[in-house]
Design an enzyme around this catalytic site. Structure first.
Site, short mmCIF file in Angstrom:
data_model
loop_
_atom_site.label_atom_id
_atom_site.label_comp_id
_atom_site.label_asym_id
_atom_site.label_seq_id
_atom_site.Cartn_x
_atom_site.Cartn_y
_atom_site.Cartn_z
N THR A 1 0.82 -1.21 0.00
CA THR A 1 0.00 0.00 0.00
C THR A 1 0.85 1.26 0.00
OG1 THR A 1 -1.44 1.32 1.45
CG2 THR A 1 -0.18 -0.39 2.51
N TYR B 1 -1.14 -0.01 10.34
CA TYR B 1 -1.48 -0.75 9.12
C TYR B 1 -0.33 -0.65 8.11
CZ TYR B 1 -3.53 -1.26 4.45
OH TYR B 1 -3.75 -1.61 3.14
N1 LIG Z 1 -9.05 -1.27 -0.80
C1 LIG Z 1 -8.00 -0.45 -0.96
O1 LIG Z 1 -8.15 0.71 -1.37
C2 LIG Z 1 -6.60 -0.94 -0.65
C3 LIG Z 1 -5.52 -0.03 -0.78
C4 LIG Z 1 -4.23 -0.50 -0.52
C5 LIG Z 1 -4.02 -1.81 -0.18
N2 LIG Z 1 -5.08 -2.66 -0.04
C6 LIG Z 1 -4.81 -4.05 0.34
O2 LIG Z 1 -5.49 -4.92 -0.55
C7 LIG Z 1 -5.86 -6.12 0.13
C8 LIG Z 1 -7.34 -6.40 -0.10
O3 LIG Z 1 -8.10 -5.30 0.37
P1 LIG Z 1 -9.69 -5.31 0.28
O4 LIG Z 1 -10.12 -3.90 0.22
O5 LIG Z 1 -10.14 -6.26 -0.75
O6 LIG Z 1 -10.06 -5.86 1.74
P2 LIG Z 1 -11.20 -6.89 2.18
O7 LIG Z 1 -11.34 -6.72 3.66
O8 LIG Z 1 -12.41 -6.76 1.34
O9 LIG Z 1 -10.53 -8.30 1.86
C9 LIG Z 1 -9.59 -8.90 2.71
C10 LIG Z 1 -9.93 -10.38 2.78
O10 LIG Z 1 -8.95 -11.04 3.59
C11 LIG Z 1 -9.60 -11.95 4.47
N3 LIG Z 1 -8.72 -12.14 5.62
C12 LIG Z 1 -8.27 -11.20 6.49
N4 LIG Z 1 -7.50 -11.78 7.43
C13 LIG Z 1 -7.43 -13.11 7.15
C14 LIG Z 1 -6.79 -14.22 7.75
N5 LIG Z 1 -6.07 -14.10 8.86
N6 LIG Z 1 -6.95 -15.43 7.19
C15 LIG Z 1 -7.69 -15.58 6.04
N7 LIG Z 1 -8.33 -14.56 5.44
C16 LIG Z 1 -8.21 -13.34 5.99
C17 LIG Z 1 -10.93 -11.28 4.78
O11 LIG Z 1 -11.93 -12.17 5.23
C18 LIG Z 1 -11.29 -10.65 3.44
O12 LIG Z 1 -12.05 -11.52 2.61
C19 LIG Z 1 -5.49 -5.91 1.59
O13 LIG Z 1 -4.26 -6.55 1.81
C20 LIG Z 1 -5.35 -4.41 1.71
O14 LIG Z 1 -4.45 -4.07 2.73
C21 LIG Z 1 -6.36 -2.26 -0.27
#
Ligand SMILES: NC(=O)c1ccc[n+]([C@@H]2O[C@H](COP(=O)([O-])OP(=O)(O)OC[C@H]3O[C@@H](n4cnc5c(N)ncnc54)[C@H](O)[C@@H]3O)[C@@H](O)[C@H]2O)c1
Length: 327
Positions: free
Chosen positions: A117, A141
């Site tokens: 990120t 984070y």
């Molecule tokens: N959405 C954004 O704008 C953004 C920006 C930068 C980085 N990210 C990164 O992208 C990734 C996905 O983000 P997102 O928005 O889809 O989030 P999200 O919360 O929709 O998806 C994350 C998924 O990971 C699963 N998860 C979390 N901890 C877990 C564990 N211990 N074991 C198994 N499953 C687990 C959750 O159940 C969920 O389905 C993340 O790593 C986030 O940090 C997202």
């Protein structure tokens, strides 16, 4: 068909990645504990329920599916919560990723695509954020993600783990066919929050901080369409299969929009006003985060097609109107 292990495949970005993988001819295996994900978002390949903190379960899944690569999306990602409960973030994100990387290495799976990120850069005003910028996260984070990047470098030295690390800016929009979409509970992302306010599902959008050093006083972010973002991940898998080596890529458009600019676009796309109220700044929020790199375009051949604000808001609005938000 080659299997790709997709951790977090039941979440927002992971479910879009599974669709893109299937379209590209791979079989996406979702590994998810559903802590913030949704079983009904797993539509494009098998589902293996499990927790990253359960190393034995990870070993079972690697042995069963023999993936050729891992796409690691699973994480907790709420900046505010990470400031209040840092232990939860270090345990889930860092310890969970350590289990995953060790399980992958011991199964002989040495291709790893990681969701990092722009929050790893921290608050660096007037600095062009490219992949060589110093990483000074200002929240737990971002610190947890930087630690995982370091971990991948160590496992490259020890085990030959090859990684593509993507530092996302703000991911927005949804599948234009509305098969999958964005649904976080609680929601913390700007566009779905705005659309909830427009649709009357929340009384008003709270704008956190109107005294930032930006033209309209609100924070500026670089928004990238989720479909463009997951396309880069497919290119990342190909990059690793072509043995091009470990590499870091920013994924953003280089264009920033303020909170007020996004609200105004949402009002024009939906044809409705955005009820809003002003609130104080939130701990851990940076003034401006905009990518200053075109490395992904130049080296990966990434060609973002849908990342203009109009498409991102319109696709999110289409998904919003499917009623998935009423779960
Ligand atoms: N959405 C954004 O704008 C953004 C920006 C930068 C980085 N990210 C990164 O992208 C990734 C996905 O983000 P997102 O928005 O889809 O989030 P999200 O919360 O929709 O998806 C994350 C998924 O990971 C699963 N998860 C979390 N901890 C877990 C564990 N211990 N074991 C198994 N499953 C687990 C959750 O159940 C969920 O389905 C993340 O790593 C986030 O940090 C997202």
């Amino acid at each position: 068909m080659e299997n790709i292990l997709v951790t977090g495949g039941a979440g927002y970005i992971g479910s879009h990645a599974c669709k893109a993988l299937k379209t590209a001819g791979f079989n996406p295996i979702t590994f998810d504990n559903l802590v913030t994900g949704w079983k009904d978002a797993v539509k494009f390949g098998p589902f293996e329920e499990g927790d990253l903190l359960d190393r034995g379960r990870l070993d079972e899944v690697f042995a069963k599916h023999r993936p050729v690569a891992v796409m690691h999306f699973a994480a907790l990602s709420q900046v505010g919560e990470s400031m209040q409960k840092p232990g939860k973030y270090w345990r889930n994100n860092v310890e969970g990723s350590l289990n995953l990387i060790e399980a992958a290495a011991s199964a002989g799976c040495k291709r790893f695509v990681f969701s990092s990120t722009c929050a790893t850069y921290g608050d660096q005003d007037n600095v062009v954020l490219d992949e060589n910028s110093v990483q000074l996260p200002i929240n737990a984070y971002g610190a947890s993600k930087r630690a995982i990047e370091d971990m991948l470098r160590d496992f490259e030295a020890s085990d030959g783990m090859q990684s593509v690390i993507f530092r996302y800016f703000n991911v927005a929009g949804c599948d234009p066919e509305a098969e999958v979409g964005e649904f976080h509970q609680p929601e913390t992302h700007l566009i779905p929050l705005i659309l909830d306010a427009v649709a009357g599902k929340r009384a008003a959008l709270t704008v956190f901080g109107t005294d930032y050093d930006t033209p309209d006083g609100t924070c500026i972010r670089d928004y990238v369409h989720v479909c463009d973002l997951v396309d880069a991940h497919i290119l990342g898998v190909k990059w690793l299969k072509d043995e091009k080596g470990s590499r870091v890529f920013n994924l953003g458009t280089g264009e920033g929009f303020s909170v007020r600019e996004v609200m105004s676009k949402a009002a024009s796309v939906t044809g409705k006003p955005v009820p809003c109220e002003e609130g104080p700044r939130r701990a851990g929020d940076c003034t401006k985060l905009v990518s200053g790199s075109t490395r992904a375009e130049a080296e990966l051949g990434w060609n973002p097609q849908r990342s203009n604000l109009e498409n991102m808001v319109a696709d999110a609005w289409k998904w919003h109107q499917t009623g998935h938000y009423d779960k």
